[in-house]
Enzyme design. Structure first.
Site, PDB file in Angstrom:
ATOM      1  N   HIS A  41       0.872  -1.181   0.000  1.00  0.00           N
ATOM      2  CA  HIS A  41       0.000   0.000   0.000  1.00  0.00           C
ATOM      3  C   HIS A  41       0.910   1.232   0.000  1.00  0.00           C
ATOM      4  O   HIS A  41       2.008   1.183   0.542  1.00  0.00           O
ATOM      5  CB  HIS A  41      -0.837  -0.060   1.282  1.00  0.00           C
ATOM      6  CG  HIS A  41      -1.912   0.971   1.396  1.00  0.00           C
ATOM      7  ND1 HIS A  41      -1.670   2.275   1.746  1.00  0.00           N
ATOM      8  CD2 HIS A  41      -3.261   0.872   1.227  1.00  0.00           C
ATOM      9  CE1 HIS A  41      -2.824   2.933   1.797  1.00  0.00           C
ATOM     10  NE2 HIS A  41      -3.801   2.112   1.486  1.00  0.00           N
ATOM     11  N   ASP A  61       3.171  -4.253   8.000  1.00  0.00           N
ATOM     12  CA  ASP A  61       1.934  -3.508   7.783  1.00  0.00           C
ATOM     13  C   ASP A  61       0.793  -4.471   8.099  1.00  0.00           C
ATOM     14  O   ASP A  61       0.484  -5.375   7.322  1.00  0.00           O
ATOM     15  CB  ASP A  61       1.887  -3.022   6.334  1.00  0.00           C
ATOM     16  CG  ASP A  61       0.539  -2.395   5.978  1.00  0.00           C
ATOM     17  OD1 ASP A  61      -0.434  -2.584   6.739  1.00  0.00           O
ATOM     18  OD2 ASP A  61       0.473  -1.737   4.928  1.00  0.00           O
ATOM     19  N   GLN A  65      -4.395  -4.979   7.053  1.00  0.00           N
ATOM     20  CA  GLN A  65      -5.363  -5.984   6.607  1.00  0.00           C
ATOM     21  C   GLN A  65      -5.244  -7.287   7.402  1.00  0.00           C
ATOM     22  O   GLN A  65      -6.220  -8.019   7.543  1.00  0.00           O
ATOM     23  CB  GLN A  65      -5.156  -6.300   5.111  1.00  0.00           C
ATOM     24  CG  GLN A  65      -5.379  -5.115   4.188  1.00  0.00           C
ATOM     25  CD  GLN A  65      -6.841  -4.658   4.111  1.00  0.00           C
ATOM     26  OE1 GLN A  65      -7.765  -5.414   4.375  1.00  0.00           O
ATOM     27  NE2 GLN A  65      -7.042  -3.407   3.752  1.00  0.00           N
ATOM     28  N   LYS A  90     -10.367  -0.676  10.452  1.00  0.00           N
ATOM     29  CA  LYS A  90     -10.613  -1.851   9.600  1.00  0.00           C
ATOM     30  C   LYS A  90     -10.983  -3.070  10.444  1.00  0.00           C
ATOM     31  O   LYS A  90     -11.176  -4.154   9.925  1.00  0.00           O
ATOM     32  CB  LYS A  90      -9.369  -2.165   8.758  1.00  0.00           C
ATOM     33  CG  LYS A  90      -9.029  -1.071   7.744  1.00  0.00           C
ATOM     34  CD  LYS A  90      -7.868  -1.511   6.891  1.00  0.00           C
ATOM     35  CE  LYS A  90      -7.189  -0.352   6.186  1.00  0.00           C
ATOM     36  NZ  LYS A  90      -7.983   0.225   5.110  1.00  0.00           N
ATOM     37  N   CYS A 104      -4.759   2.405  -3.669  1.00  0.00           N
ATOM     38  CA  CYS A 104      -3.507   2.910  -3.078  1.00  0.00           C
ATOM     39  C   CYS A 104      -2.391   1.889  -3.259  1.00  0.00           C
ATOM     40  O   CYS A 104      -1.559   1.697  -2.347  1.00  0.00           O
ATOM     41  CB  CYS A 104      -3.668   3.263  -1.598  1.00  0.00           C
ATOM     42  SG  CYS A 104      -4.889   4.534  -1.314  1.00  0.00           S
TER      43      CYS A 104
END
Ligand SMILES: Cc1ncc(COP(=O)(O)O)c(C=O)c1O
Length: 405
Positions: free
Chosen positions: A121, A198, A201, A224, A363
């Site tokens: 991302h 990261d 997600q 999220k 993104c």
């Protein structure tokens, strides 16, 4: 998991859109919130609101207790050894920028390298472009295979003793791919590099344990994972937090301020300048309670089932799906191109049927370039989605085909 019971907790799911029941398939962008989270945030403002770590009065103490309670919940949710290893941030973008400012700009030198992947991302690309440009370090990328996995065939020449930091997604928002984190962390540590993950997600959809992963940093997005916007955090090993510089100055991040310099509060407060997003982090605490009551293994199993069903139905309907086709290698963000319909047109027609999907580059423009598309359509699933909703999506796709093809 009793999905009907879960759905009853999400008031927004009873909305009608253009005369159809809402089918929300964009949880990869931001999830919906259950009553428990909305109520926890509202309850904070109704009964406990005051600034945290400031007021020496009852409400101030309650606000501080709730805020710190949320930190302890987030720490335990990702297996962090202590709440102090969690810095509250507005989400993954801020967390990555905090590492890039507080750690990378302080420690990177010319000749050093930062390694990321083409799957990232922009929030895990641009901070490293800025930090390497500022320090004279070099940014390198792990390429992707045709089927949407990391191409690790040349890892040995990309990850070397020049690599000081390896920053990688746990789950791609554009391809759904789950990366082999444990293997990557070991390989990076073998050459002396730190590892940032990261988790935007991954954390909402998968059981994550930073102890077991042994990563140095983990970025977390609360919005999220059923939490309010601007909730989330950065986990970091204590020694990195001690060594890092603050990114923002002011408020409670100081210990002493003199004319010519200041000294810093203890970790993690030295990174939390100004009035924090207290109500939102309290709401995130309620989101964590909610996910833990469901059980993260159940959350993952439910998503595997929906994703498997969606892949079968999408491919069967003539869509080209990007990313891995085996649900063991992927999460519930499914990017696709449907026949000759541009994703933006597709999203507009689907909206007429009450179906909300994302269309665009997500993104992740490097991913779009890698697979030669300007954009994709993306359906992404969470705890409240059903296979019946996938059927509505497929029927609406057929309607779009009638209009555009
Ligand atoms: C993989 C990934 N990384 C980073 C981000 C940015 O997260 P946030 O919105 O919390 O800053 C997202 C959000 O879409 C994402 O999917």
């Amino acid at each position: 998991m009793d999905v009907a019971k879960v759905r009853a907790d999400f008031p927004i799911l009873s909305r009608m859109i253009n005369g159809h029941p809402l089918v929300y398939l964009d949880s990869g962008a931001t999830s919906q919130r259950p009553n428990q989270v909305i109520d926890a945030e509202a309850d904070f403002y109704r009964h406990h609101n005051a600034n945290a770590h400031r007021g020496l009065y009852q409400l101030g103490e309650e606000a501080t207790e709730l805020f710190e309670g949320a930190r302890a919940k987030l720490a335990s949710f990702v297996g962090a050894p202590t709440p102090e290893t969690i810095v509250f941030t507005r989400g993954t973008t801020e967390s990555m920028n905090l590492i890039a400012h507080g750690w990378a700009r302080k420690f990177l030198r010319e000749g050093d390298e930062v390694l990321i992947t083409e799957m990232e991302h922009h929030s895990n690309i641009v901070p490293w472009q800025l930090a390497t440009a500022a320090t004279g370090a070099t940014l390198r990328y792990i390429p992707l295979t045709d089927d949407g996995m990391l191409d690790l065939s040349d890892l040995g020449s990309l990850l070397t003793d020049r690599t000081k930091l390896f920053s990688v997604t746990g789950m791609s928002n554009a391809l759904g791919t789950i990366t082999p984190l444990r293997q990557l962390v070991d390989a990076a540590h073998d050459v002396g590099a730190l590892v940032a993950v990261d988790g935007a997600q991954l954390v909402p959809h998968h059981r994550v344990d930073v102890n077991q992963l042994d990563c140095d940093f983990l970025a977390i997005s609360g919005h999220k994972m059923l939490g309010p916007t601007a909730s989330g955090g950065l986990y970091a090993k204590a020694e990195h937090l001690e060594a890092m510089d603050p990114m923002f100055g002011g408020g409670e991040m100081i210990r002493e301020v003199y004319h010519d310099h200041s000294t810093w509060n203890e970790v993690p407060y030295k990174f939390e300048a100004g009035t924090m997003q207290i109500g939102q982090q309290v709401g995130l605490g309620a989101a964590i309670d909610y996910l833990q009551a469901l059980g993260m293994d159940e959350v993952r199993a439910h998503e595997e089932e929906i994703t498997r069903y969606a892949l079968d139905r999408l491919i069967g309907s003539g869509a080209t799906v990007f990313g891995p086709k085996d649900v063991a290698d992927r999460g519930g963000a499914v990017s696709f191109w449907y026949r000759d319909v541009h994703p933006h047109d597709l999203a507009t027609i689907l909206n007429e049927h009450g179906v909300a999907i994302r269309a665009g580059h997500h993104c992740a423009q490097l991913v779009m370039r890698r697979y030669g598309v300007p954009a994709t359509a993306r359906a992404s699933f969470y705890v409240y989605n059903t296979t019946e909703e996938v059927d509505v999506l497929i029927d609406a796709l057929a309607a779009a085909q009638d209009i555009f093809v």
